[in-house]
Enzyme design. Structure first.
Site, mmCIF file in Angstrom:
data_model
loop_
_atom_site.group_PDB
_atom_site.id
_atom_site.type_symbol
_atom_site.label_atom_id
_atom_site.label_comp_id
_atom_site.label_asym_id
_atom_site.label_seq_id
_atom_site.Cartn_x
_atom_site.Cartn_y
_atom_site.Cartn_z
ATOM 1 N N LYS A 113 0.831 -1.205 0.200
ATOM 2 C CA LYS A 113 -0.063 0.009 -0.029
ATOM 3 C C LYS A 113 0.931 1.342 -0.065
ATOM 4 O O LYS A 113 0.529 2.209 -0.615
ATOM 5 C CB LYS A 113 -0.808 -0.007 1.269
ATOM 6 C CG LYS A 113 -2.012 -0.962 1.053
ATOM 7 C CD LYS A 113 -3.127 -0.345 2.089
ATOM 8 C CE LYS A 113 -4.353 -1.327 2.135
ATOM 9 N NZ LYS A 113 -5.394 -1.012 3.031
ATOM 10 N N LYS A 195 -9.049 -11.913 -7.668
ATOM 11 C CA LYS A 195 -10.269 -12.118 -6.884
ATOM 12 C C LYS A 195 -11.078 -10.848 -6.706
ATOM 13 O O LYS A 195 -10.810 -9.881 -7.091
ATOM 14 C CB LYS A 195 -9.865 -12.760 -5.459
ATOM 15 C CG LYS A 195 -9.443 -11.538 -4.651
ATOM 16 C CD LYS A 195 -9.604 -11.998 -3.107
ATOM 17 C CE LYS A 195 -9.190 -11.028 -2.107
ATOM 18 N NZ LYS A 195 -9.412 -11.158 -0.739
ATOM 19 N N LYS A 198 -13.050 -5.326 -3.038
ATOM 20 C CA LYS A 198 -14.138 -4.173 -2.979
ATOM 21 C C LYS A 198 -13.525 -2.942 -3.685
ATOM 22 O O LYS A 198 -14.338 -2.100 -4.144
ATOM 23 C CB LYS A 198 -13.903 -3.952 -1.232
ATOM 24 C CG LYS A 198 -14.713 -4.800 -0.483
ATOM 25 C CD LYS A 198 -15.068 -4.009 0.736
ATOM 26 C CE LYS A 198 -15.469 -4.723 2.162
ATOM 27 N NZ LYS A 198 -14.590 -4.649 3.022
HETATM 28 P P1 AMP Z 1 -12.165 -7.126 2.378
HETATM 29 O O1 AMP Z 1 -13.170 -7.141 1.292
HETATM 30 O O2 AMP Z 1 -10.837 -7.618 1.612
HETATM 31 O O3 AMP Z 1 -12.422 -5.950 3.310
HETATM 32 O O4 AMP Z 1 -12.487 -8.637 2.931
HETATM 33 C C1 AMP Z 1 -13.625 -8.843 3.861
HETATM 34 C C2 AMP Z 1 -13.904 -10.214 4.089
HETATM 35 O O5 AMP Z 1 -14.370 -10.719 2.678
HETATM 36 C C3 AMP Z 1 -12.614 -11.301 4.244
HETATM 37 O O6 AMP Z 1 -13.075 -12.256 5.347
HETATM 38 C C4 AMP Z 1 -12.406 -11.715 2.894
HETATM 39 O O7 AMP Z 1 -11.579 -12.813 3.139
HETATM 40 C C5 AMP Z 1 -13.390 -11.857 2.333
HETATM 41 N N1 AMP Z 1 -13.381 -11.887 0.834
HETATM 42 C C6 AMP Z 1 -13.177 -10.650 0.260
HETATM 43 N N2 AMP Z 1 -12.978 -10.700 -1.106
HETATM 44 C C7 AMP Z 1 -13.345 -11.869 -1.326
HETATM 45 C C8 AMP Z 1 -13.574 -12.873 -2.615
HETATM 46 N N3 AMP Z 1 -13.399 -12.516 -3.850
HETATM 47 N N4 AMP Z 1 -13.733 -14.099 -2.426
HETATM 48 C C9 AMP Z 1 -13.980 -14.563 -0.886
HETATM 49 N N5 AMP Z 1 -13.972 -14.144 0.017
HETATM 50 C C10 AMP Z 1 -13.671 -12.717 -0.086
#
Ligand code: AMP
Ligand code: TRP
Length: 335
Positions: A113, A195, A198
């Site tokens: 970052k 993947k 967000k």
């Molecule tokens: P984040 O969006 O990185 O803040 O992640 C929040 C939660 O969602 C975490 O537990 C991640 O492991 C899960 N997560 C985020 N993106 C994915 C994805 N594409 N597939 C599965 N789990 C996800």
């Protein structure tokens, strides 16, 4: 036997999407009764990169409402906003004072970052210390996170161990990261090798956001990248990543086995049928969630009440733990 304690956090930045739901939130909902769960909307972590104040305020409430809409039940788990429990910010200061700088400079997320920014905020470096406090204030045994957060949970273990060896053995529980199986990973519809994330959820056709309208969901699936073949089967072949992702989403949404999913598409005429069906199942799953979300957002008093209740439950655990920390470290508690 005592129930294990689980703590997880989710940042109120960017748009919550189907990957978050299938990879994280749905599992939190399913595990509510078996364990003692704390789920936290980590607004203080959101501040580690520049935010528009009004956006952050809206997104924090919106995410909390969405988590409730997805099925987190305030009678079974503790859902709260991080900044409502001041012990988190205070614990991070205390832990800062026992955490060597080198530990933080080694974190890969910080290196990634900060490389992308001209001016790096101190909070970004300190982010994992705040996260360590989140976890260890609650004596959490398990921390469900994506694999990108594993290093931060390991740092939380190191910080907890250091505190214990400086002040009192076994004062903090040493938490374990719980990483979902790789199959639980939802990939981007526009690029099935990366993947769904967000930070890219605003890009058209990348993600299904939980608040997308049915038309938008259909459109995104229709545009999803696949390959030039037509067999609808699970596969690890790199060129099949798109179809594999769509089938994986279908499997996660329906709860069917791989064989059942493949059988459902044995008569399909091509990927168009698969995309259409996955869109339908997604829309069916999201409709009741969206309804509940809008009802909560239309009733701010009720949302505030639920969040106040969560914060009160969290404080009841975090504040005494913080006070013990302060005492051990030589601070004078007020009378
Ligand atoms: P984040 O969006 O990185 O803040 O992640 C929040 C939660 O969602 C975490 O537990 C991640 O492991 C899960 N997560 C985020 N993106 C994915 C994805 N594409 N597939 C599965 N789990 C996800
Ligand atoms: N850093 C985590 C993420 O970006 C969010 C988070 C903050 C968290 N505090 C936590 C996750 C405590 C688990 C436990 O995904």
């Amino acid at each position: 036997m005592t129930k294990p304690i689980v703590f997880s956090g989710i940042q109120p930045t960017g748009n919550i999407h189907l990957g978050n739901y299938l990879g994280a939130v749905k599992n939190w909902v399913a595990g509510q009764a078996q364990k003692i769960n704390y789920f936290c909307v980590v607004d203080l972590h959101g501040l580690t990169v520049p935010q528009d104040p009004n956006d952050l305020r809206f997104q924090t409430r919106s995410l909390a409402a969405m988590l409730l809409a997805c099925g987190l039940d305030p009678n079974q788990c503790t859902l709260f906003i991080q900044s409502h429990v001041t012990a988190h910010a205070e614990a991070s200061w205390l832990l800062n004072c026992i955490t060597p700088l080198g530990w933080l400079q080694r974190m890969t997320q910080f290196k990634d970052k900060s490389a992308k920014q001209e001016s790096v905020l101190t909070g970004l470096l300190d982010y994992p210390v705040l996260m360590a406090g989140d976890i260890i204030l609650y004596d959490a045994n398990e921390v469900p996170v994506g694999d990108d957060q594993k290093q931060h949970v390991e740092l939380a273990r190191d910080i907890a161990q250091r505190f214990n060896s400086l002040y009192e053995e076994e004062f903090f529980i040493i938490p374990e990261p719980v990483i979902p199986e790789i199959g639980a990973r939802v990939m981007g519809l526009d690029d099935p090798t990366a993947k769904m994330s967000k930070s890219s959820a605003h890009i058209r056709g990348h993600a299904i956001r939980l608040l997308d309208e049915p038309k938008e969901i259909e459109r995104s699936f229709k545009r999803a990248v696949t390959d030039s073949g037509n067999e609808i089967q699970f596969s690890d072949a790199p060129e099949k990543a798109g179809v594999n992702n769509l089938l994986g989403i279908y499997k996660a949404l329906t709860g069917k086995s791989k064989a059942e999913c493949e059988a459902d598409f044995a008569q399909a005429r091509g990927y168009g049928d698969l995309k259409k069906r996955v869109a339908e199942v997604t829309i069916e799953t999201l409709a009741p969630i969206q309804n509940r979300y809008h009802r909560l957002m239309d009733d701010p008093t009720e949302l505030d009440r639920l969040l106040a209740q969560g914060a009160e439950q969290a404080r009841a655990i975090a504040t005494p733990k913080l006070d013990r920390m302060k005492e051990m470290m030589g601070l004078v508690l007020p009378n």
